[in-house]
Design an enzyme around this catalytic site. Structure first.
Site, PDB file in Angstrom:
ATOM      1  N   THR A  98       0.877  -1.172   0.000  1.00 32.76           N
ATOM      2  CA  THR A  98       0.000   0.000   0.000  1.00 32.76           C
ATOM      3  C   THR A  98       0.910   1.216   0.000  1.00 32.76           C
ATOM      4  OG1 THR A  98      -1.808  -1.110   1.166  1.00 32.76           O
ATOM      5  CG2 THR A  98      -1.742   1.287   1.294  1.00 32.76           C
ATOM      6  N   LYS A 173      -7.278   1.478  -3.244  1.00 30.41           N
ATOM      7  CA  LYS A 173      -6.964   1.140  -1.854  1.00 30.41           C
ATOM      8  C   LYS A 173      -7.198   2.339  -0.939  1.00 30.41           C
ATOM      9  CE  LYS A 173      -5.525  -1.166   1.721  1.00 30.41           C
ATOM     10  NZ  LYS A 173      -4.234  -1.854   1.839  1.00 30.41           N
ATOM     11  N   LYS A 241      -0.422   5.375   8.447  1.00 25.17           N
ATOM     12  CA  LYS A 241       0.391   5.471   7.231  1.00 25.17           C
ATOM     13  C   LYS A 241      -0.507   5.521   6.009  1.00 25.17           C
ATOM     14  CE  LYS A 241       1.841   2.053   4.947  1.00 25.17           C
ATOM     15  NZ  LYS A 241       1.528   1.321   3.686  1.00 25.17           N
TER      16      LYS A 241
END
Length: 289
Positions: A98, A173, A241
């Protein structure tokens, strides 16, 4: 059967590589920054361990990667010992990290210069999804290489879809994480309210989870909330994050994400409580302080 390398043996990569070997039947070479972990994997599952990303990528049909962030992605792929130095024309590189859409487009362009293909393919499903081989994979790139990579990804995924050009997997995502952030905060507030109101939480969830409030988060995280047990799952540090990537992209594309920004700050409070490695359901904990 294909010759496949897997780079990055964290809580996601370790079982994903295992599925490539056991379920997919592929010839698997693994690389991890800590070589001892790669050796351990190879001993357990009968694959090969490489000491550098370049060594792992050399001679492979597919190279899959799952590391931490943009900097890790560049570190593992670029440079003299990077995986891209071992790639040859016609081969396919799949990045399950990711990361940002920016780094995906950057590496797509680098791959094209050298005649091989790059697919950005972040995953959803967490550690449990990786261990059980039921991840959802969101992809960006060209249709031809995606079609070939999909056959390999099937070893650890129950859903894999091409969503557009390079970077589209990472953007998808981001949407996934934006939706989850709002859902977990809403669930936390709902369970907190129900507790204060003296409701039977088990009976409540059994009822409303059959209606419009139903969600995966409700069915899989309400118990953690009422038991105040968060030592598992998808860590708050990782979620922050991911949300930082979402918020940075929103500043570029002009999207307005007020709830996401707020929930990100709530997660920052959880980190200050010592919950950086707690599951994301720990949003509930800050309401009960």
């Amino acid at each position: 059967m294909a010759k496949v390398a897997f780079l990055g043996l964290g809580v996601m990569g370790y079982p994903m590589a295992r599925h490539l070997k056991e379920k997919g039947g592929h010839d698997v070479t693994v690389y991890n920054r800590t070589f001892a972990k790669a050796e351990k994997w190879a001993k357990e599952y009968g694959g090969k361990a490489a000491k550098t990303p370049k060594e792992a990528a050399t001679g492979q049909d597919f190279v899959m990667m799952c590391v931490g962030n943009d900097n890790d992605v560049r570190s593992v792929t670029l440079g003299d010992d990077g995986a891209f130095a071992g790639m040859t024309k016609g081969k396919i590189f799949v990045d399950h990290t990711t990361a940002s859409a920016e780094v995906a487009r950057e590496l797509y362009a680098e791959a094209k210069k050298s005649g091989f293909d790059f697919v950005d393919a972040p995953v959803s499903g967490g550690q449990a999804g990786a261990e059980n081989g039921v991840l959802t994979v969101m992809c960006g790139g060209d249709a031809g290489p995606f079609g070939e990579a999909e056959k390999v990804i099937a070893s650890y995924a129950r859903m894999c879809k091409l969503l557009g050009a390079s970077g589209s997997g990472q953007l998808a995502k981001m949407v996934n994480q934006i939706c989850i952030a709002g859902l977990v905060q809403g669930l936390s507030e709902g369970i907190h309210f129900a507790t204060k109101a003296g409701l039977d939480i088990e009976a409540l969830v059994a009822t409303i989870s059959k209606g419009a409030a139903q969600s995966w988060q409700m069915e899989n995280r309400y118990k953690a909330m009422i038991e105040n047990k968060f030592e598992f799952g998808f860590a708050v540090d990782w979620m922050r994050k991911d949300l930082s990537i979402c918020l940075a992209e929103s500043r570029r594309n002009g999207a307005n994400l007020p709830v996401t920004a707020l929930v990100d700050q709530f997660y920052a409070e959880v980190q200050k409580m010592g919950g950086g490695r707690w599951d994301t359901a720990s949003l509930f904990a800050r309401l009960s302080r």
